[in-house]
Write an enzyme that holds these catalytic residues in place. Structure first.
Site, mmCIF file in Angstrom:
data_model
loop_
_atom_site.group_PDB
_atom_site.id
_atom_site.type_symbol
_atom_site.label_atom_id
_atom_site.label_comp_id
_atom_site.label_asym_id
_atom_site.label_seq_id
_atom_site.Cartn_x
_atom_site.Cartn_y
_atom_site.Cartn_z
ATOM 1 N N HIS A 11 1.066 -1.423 -0.032
ATOM 2 C CA HIS A 11 -0.043 -0.009 -0.109
ATOM 3 C C HIS A 11 0.772 1.321 0.007
ATOM 4 O O HIS A 11 1.830 1.675 0.395
ATOM 5 C CB HIS A 11 -0.629 0.007 1.183
ATOM 6 C CG HIS A 11 -1.740 -1.060 1.341
ATOM 7 N ND1 HIS A 11 -2.543 -1.533 2.539
ATOM 8 C CD2 HIS A 11 -2.246 -1.949 0.493
ATOM 9 C CE1 HIS A 11 -3.254 -2.336 2.258
ATOM 10 N NE2 HIS A 11 -3.121 -2.582 1.095
ATOM 11 N N TYR A 16 1.020 1.945 13.960
ATOM 12 C CA TYR A 16 1.913 2.733 13.276
ATOM 13 C C TYR A 16 1.502 3.997 13.057
ATOM 14 O O TYR A 16 0.288 4.492 13.354
ATOM 15 C CB TYR A 16 2.085 2.226 11.572
ATOM 16 C CG TYR A 16 0.901 2.049 11.143
ATOM 17 C CD1 TYR A 16 0.588 3.142 10.014
ATOM 18 C CD2 TYR A 16 0.028 1.203 10.732
ATOM 19 C CE1 TYR A 16 -0.274 3.076 8.889
ATOM 20 C CE2 TYR A 16 -1.101 0.858 9.838
ATOM 21 C CZ TYR A 16 -1.341 2.080 9.208
ATOM 22 O OH TYR A 16 -2.277 2.149 8.275
ATOM 23 N N ASP A 71 -6.668 -5.904 -2.822
ATOM 24 C CA ASP A 71 -5.065 -6.461 -2.822
ATOM 25 C C ASP A 71 -5.054 -7.505 -3.697
ATOM 26 O O ASP A 71 -4.088 -7.461 -4.574
ATOM 27 C CB ASP A 71 -4.624 -6.707 -1.319
ATOM 28 C CG ASP A 71 -4.323 -5.736 -0.287
ATOM 29 O OD1 ASP A 71 -4.177 -4.358 -0.904
ATOM 30 O OD2 ASP A 71 -4.192 -5.961 0.663
ATOM 31 N N LYS A 79 5.816 6.056 7.374
ATOM 32 C CA LYS A 79 5.127 5.232 8.405
ATOM 33 C C LYS A 79 6.248 4.326 9.323
ATOM 34 O O LYS A 79 7.168 3.872 9.056
ATOM 35 C CB LYS A 79 4.545 3.806 7.565
ATOM 36 C CG LYS A 79 3.160 4.308 6.910
ATOM 37 C CD LYS A 79 2.275 3.133 6.400
ATOM 38 C CE LYS A 79 1.411 3.596 5.421
ATOM 39 N NZ LYS A 79 0.714 2.516 4.563
#
Length: 181
Positions: A61, A130, A166, A70
């Site tokens: 992603h 995250y 996905d 991130k």
């Protein structure tokens, strides 16, 4: 904290100092001055928490526009975490780095802007938390196919559970990639 540059320039493995005894443990997971001194001078705008069952794979992603850096860590179970360089013109374009993040090792991975991110759960109820440098924009949500042969990620699972998004993600050469100067 120990900061280790990985094989991908800018992607950094972070091992926090764990202070523990019979009562439990304490770790600092983020401190602006220490991160800045180690090359991560970012402002985080959003925190996220994800739980996945064994065999779930999420990724690869990124956002276009509104790219996100991130800072990821596993707080429960074990995950295999991956960063892929998607900066066109980068000497490392299409290359990946993967590592195991776990409740036990308490390691973190810094995935800077310009990289796609993904992970798979290696244990039941694995949890990833995250920090992100940009808020989530659903209209900017993008992904690259998890098993793109051009990238060649060596995932530790063979038949992952995927979201519809996905499973239908484009290959790297067909993806709408951000422009980086």
């Amino acid at each position: 904290m120990k900061f280790t540059q990985t094989s991908l320039p800018g992607v950094i493995l972070i091992e926090p100092l764990v202070r523990g005894d019979a009562r439990g443990f304490f770790i600092e997971t983020y401190r602006a001055d220490i991160f800045r001194a180690n090359g991560i001078d970012q402002t985080f705008l959003q925190d996220n928490h994800s739980r996945s069952a064994r065999g779930v794979l999420r990724g690869l992603h990124y956002q276009e526009p509104y790219a996100q850096g991130k800072l990821v860590r596993c707080v429960r179970g074990e995950l295999f975490d991956v960063a892929v360089d998607i900066r066109r013109g980068s000497p490392a374009f299409g290359q990946w780095y993967g590592t195991t993040l776990s409740e036990e090792n308490k390691a973190m991975l810094w995935v800077p802007v310009g990289f796609a991110h993904g992970f798979c759960a290696l244990t039941d109820d694995a949890e990833l938390v995250y920090k992100a440098t940009e808020i989530y924009h659903p209209e900017a949500d993008r992904s690259i196919r998890w098993n793109d042969p051009e990238i060649g990620v060596e995932w530790p699972i063979t038949a992952p559970s995927l979201s519809a998004k996905d499973a239908a993600a484009p290959l790297l050469h067909d993806a709408e990639l951000p422009s980086f100067a």
